[in-house]
Each structure stands twice: as C-alpha cells, then as structure tokens.
Design a protein around this motif. Structure first.
Motif, PDB file in Angstrom:
ATOM      1  N   ASP A 282      11.660 -15.993  18.604  1.00 33.80           N
ATOM      2  CA  ASP A 282      12.763 -15.100  18.978  1.00 33.80           C
ATOM      3  C   ASP A 282      13.263 -15.302  20.400  1.00 33.80           C
ATOM      4  N   GLU A 298      16.537 -14.072  15.006  1.00 32.14           N
ATOM      5  CA  GLU A 298      15.419 -13.132  14.965  1.00 32.14           C
ATOM      6  C   GLU A 298      14.899 -13.095  13.533  1.00 32.14           C
ATOM      7  N   SER A 299      14.012 -14.009  13.211  1.00 33.82           N
ATOM      8  CA  SER A 299      13.505 -14.055  11.842  1.00 33.82           C
ATOM      9  C   SER A 299      12.156 -14.739  11.788  1.00 33.82           C
ATOM     10  N   ASN A 302      12.585 -18.545  11.078  1.00 32.39           N
ATOM     11  CA  ASN A 302      12.850 -19.352  12.265  1.00 32.39           C
ATOM     12  C   ASN A 302      11.574 -19.569  13.066  1.00 32.39           C
ATOM     13  N   TRP A 326      17.306 -18.025   7.128  1.00 36.89           N
ATOM     14  CA  TRP A 326      17.233 -17.063   6.024  1.00 36.89           C
ATOM     15  C   TRP A 326      16.459 -15.831   6.484  1.00 36.89           C
ATOM     16  N   PHE A 327      16.753 -14.721   5.822  1.00 39.07           N
ATOM     17  CA  PHE A 327      16.242 -13.418   6.221  1.00 39.07           C
ATOM     18  C   PHE A 327      15.962 -12.603   4.966  1.00 39.07           C
ATOM     19  N   SER A 329      14.988  -8.230   3.625  1.00 34.05           N
ATOM     20  CA  SER A 329      14.710  -6.830   3.947  1.00 34.05           C
ATOM     21  C   SER A 329      14.314  -6.118   2.666  1.00 34.05           C
TER      22      SER A 329
END
Length: 410
Positions: A282, A298-299, A302, A326-327, A329
C-alpha cells in the motif's frame, strides 16, 4: 535453514505485503539472513477480516496470521515485533529502531503500508470514536458493538459498509454518512452503488448521502453523543467509526531521501531509486506494465503480487509486476469481485439483473473491456479477468444478453 551467508535482508512492516514476501522467500529457500521489523506485537497478518468476520467475532485472532511465528523462526528468519524503524541511514546501510538498537542491511524492503485518514473536526478526539486499521482497533470496536447501541459510520466505502453489515448482524443500530452522491463512488459505477444502497437499506441501515460532517457532540464522561452535520442536524451516536480512506505511510522513506509522490515510487521490479532498497504494498506508487500511469493500489492482490516480484529480485531474478488490479468485498450474503479499474470508461453494460442471484457490470472504453464488477457471479469475474488482460473488444449486445455463455467470450 542453517549456514546462511552474512548478507542481511531487512523487511520493515508487518502487514500482508511483508508476510507474502516472507512466504515467497521461504518457498524459494532464500539463503540469506532475514530480519522483519514490525511495530505491532503480531506476526504478519491479513487485514480484510478486521471489518468482517473477525469484527463479528466469528474467527479467532490466530486465524488472521499468514503463518504462525514459529514457521519463520524455524526457517531461521528473525521477527523483531513491537518495535518500529525510526531512521534509515542509507550511507551506512543501517536502520535505527525505536529501542535504539541498530540493524545493518544489505537489502532493505519497505512494506510500511498505510495510515488511516483522520478527521480534525471539533470533538474528533472524544471517547467512543474509532478508526479501523489493525487488530487492536478491531478488538476495541468489537467490545462496543452490543445489541441496542447506535453506531454512526462516517464514510460509505468498502470498510465502512463491511462494518455496517457486521454491526447490523449483532443487533446494532447503524447510520452511514457519506459525503459523496453515492456509495463507493470512487471505485464503482452507479448501478453497483444503487444495489448496495438497497441491500443495506433493506437490512435496516440508515444511509445518508451527500452529507458532510462538521464535528461531534460531547456526552457524559467525555464520550461522543452524536455527529453534527453540515446542514445543522445532529445524528445521535453511542459509537462512531470514521472510515474515510487511508494515506500511504511514506514518512520513513521521505526522511531517508527516497523519491515519493503519493507513495514511495518504485519501478515494475519494486525497486526504489536506491538500488539497495525495494518497496511493496500500500505504501508504493508503482509502474505497472499494463497501465500507462503510476498507480497506488490498496489491495491484498497488489501486496501479494508485488511481494512475489520483490522476492524474485532478491533471488537475483527479474520478473516484472504486470498484474491486473483486482479487489473484493463481502457484505451480508454478497460477494463483490472487481477486476480492472473502471474510471475512464465510456460505456457500462449489465449482464443479468440485481434481482437475480448474481449479476455483473462490464466497463468498456472504445469498445474494449477495461473492468468488471461481479456480484455473486464468479464466472463473470474469471472471464472478465481474461477480457481485461487482453483488452478484448466485445459487443455490448452480447454482454447484455442474459443467455450469453460468458465462457464463450474467450
């Protein structure tokens, strides 16, 4: 892992990026001495559960750890926990710790992560106002979340909405205050914002959009009693969570004279402008072969991918970091998976309907898929990853047809 050479690699940080790097070095049988310095008392751990099942009390603290501390120590790696690095001396290749000890390094990896963005409004230091960034924050907040309490969340992004879902399940009354016109506005399109608004509203969450916060009202014994709004109203509160984003923790790098601009600047090999220092996670703003501009992401994805690249560099290999962002939730029974970056799209196409068990929104630019947001539809995420990587052109009519077999697009 005995008989290590005298070369020393120091890792600064105890988050997901640092843990992923240690894991990659273990897997690669890295033969040099490794010292990780972490400010928290815990070995490297994952943070996403802090706002979800850990906050809800569904998992134990140890389950957050990427590996037990003993795994690293049995491999000969040293963990210096509960201390921080205060200074980097690049000329002498040493770091000074908060306990005034010094560590010499040959290679230094900065995985300092981020810090929560704080409100400076009147009353912001009252008791009962929380931020969620680490295990200690989650522990303190979890103790407060008891049935009948009133929680006000400032910020309608991923973390704020995940906490809202966790709190509602515990019988807490929840109000979400979002300054933007829609939820998660920075990261997703209006269709997804509307879907999540409806889901939270149906669960009993009071969501107020386009609502600015000006301060906090004081109650008994210096505790927060409410949140004051820009329109003059006040929302009563027993607990407040401020969740308005994070900023990269670059202070250590800046003090050492490393190039920083909205993050520690690194190339596609995670190298800073000092050949002896790498940076991951991050805290970095990196060059990705897939995108033209430097990015700060912010992942977890990453953090892990950059850690693998850094491990390769430490092993004397060069494997450029070129992963598509990619993320994800989790909120209630919803799993949102996102691939690519949607800002800059010129067309949105929905596959399926929010009324269905699963649906997706495809983001196109110049006819090519640049991002996909999928709700409870993993096939759209998996196919979308390939489409985004290839920058593949797809007919909007084909994408919007609910009868289209998404696999056929490949």
């Amino acid at each position: 892992m005995a008989n290590k050479s005298q070369e020393v690699t120091v890792i600064v940080g105890g988050g997901h990026a640092a843990g992923a790097l240690l894991a990659a070095l273990l897997q690669s049988r890295y033969q040099h001495e490794v010292v990780l310095v972490g400010e928290e008392p815990h070995p490297p751990y994952q943070r996403p559960p802090l706002s979800k099942n850990y906050l809800a009390g569904e998992v134990e603290q140890e389950s957050l750890y990427l590996k037990p501390r003993s795994v690293y120590e049995n491999a000969g790696y040293q963990l210096r926990l509960g201390v921080r690095v205060d200074q980097i001396d690049r000329d002498n290749k040493t770091v000074r710790l908060s306990d005034n000890s010094m560590i010499r390094y040959d290679r230094l990896v900065l995985a300092t992560g981020s810090q929560v963005r704080r409100l400076r409004s009147p009353g912001a230091e009252l008791k009962g106002i929380y931020y969620l960034h680490d295990i200690a924050d989650a522990d303190a907040l979890r103790e407060e979340l008891v049935p009948g309490k009133r929680l006000v969340i400032v910020g309608g992004g991923f973390v704020g909405l995940e906490v809202a879902a966790s709190a509602v399940k515990k019988g807490v009354g929840v109000t979400v205050l979002e300054a933007a016109e829609r939820l998660m506005q920075r990261v997703t399109g209006p269709e997804m914002s509307a879907f999540f608004y409806a889901r939270h509203h149906d669960a009993g969450v009071d969501i107020r959009l386009d609502t600015g916060v000006t301060g906090f009202a004081t109650g008994d014994q210096g505790r927060v009693a409410g949140v004051t709004l820009a329109n003059g109203d006040m929302v009563p509160a027993d607990i407040v969570l401020v969740s308005i984003g994070v900023i990269p923790d670059t202070a250590l790098a800046e003090a050492a004279g490393l190039a920083c601009d909205g993050g520690i600047l690194v190339d596609e090999f995670t190298r800073t402008d000092d050949p002896a220092i790498l940076a991951i996670g991050d805290c970095t703003r990196h060059r990705n072969l897939f995108f033209e501009d430097r990015l700060r992401l912010e992942s977890v994805a990453n953090a892990v991918d950059q850690a693998r690249t850094a491990a390769a560099v430490l092993m004397g290999e060069e494997k450029p970091y070129d992963s598509v962002p990619w993320f994800w939730s989790n909120q209630y029974d919803i799993r949102l998976q996102m691939i690519g970056l949607s800002p800059g799209h010129d067309q949105r196409v929905m596959h399926g309907s929010p009324a269905d068990k699963g649906f997706a929104v495809f983001y196109l630019r110049d006819g090519c898929v640049i991002a996909v947001d999928a709700v409870n539809l993993p096939i759209a995420f998996m196919v979308g990853k390939q489409l985004v990587q290839r920058r593949q052109a797809v007919s909007p009519g084909v994408l919007s047809d609910p009868h289209t077999d998404l696999k056929s697009l490949l």
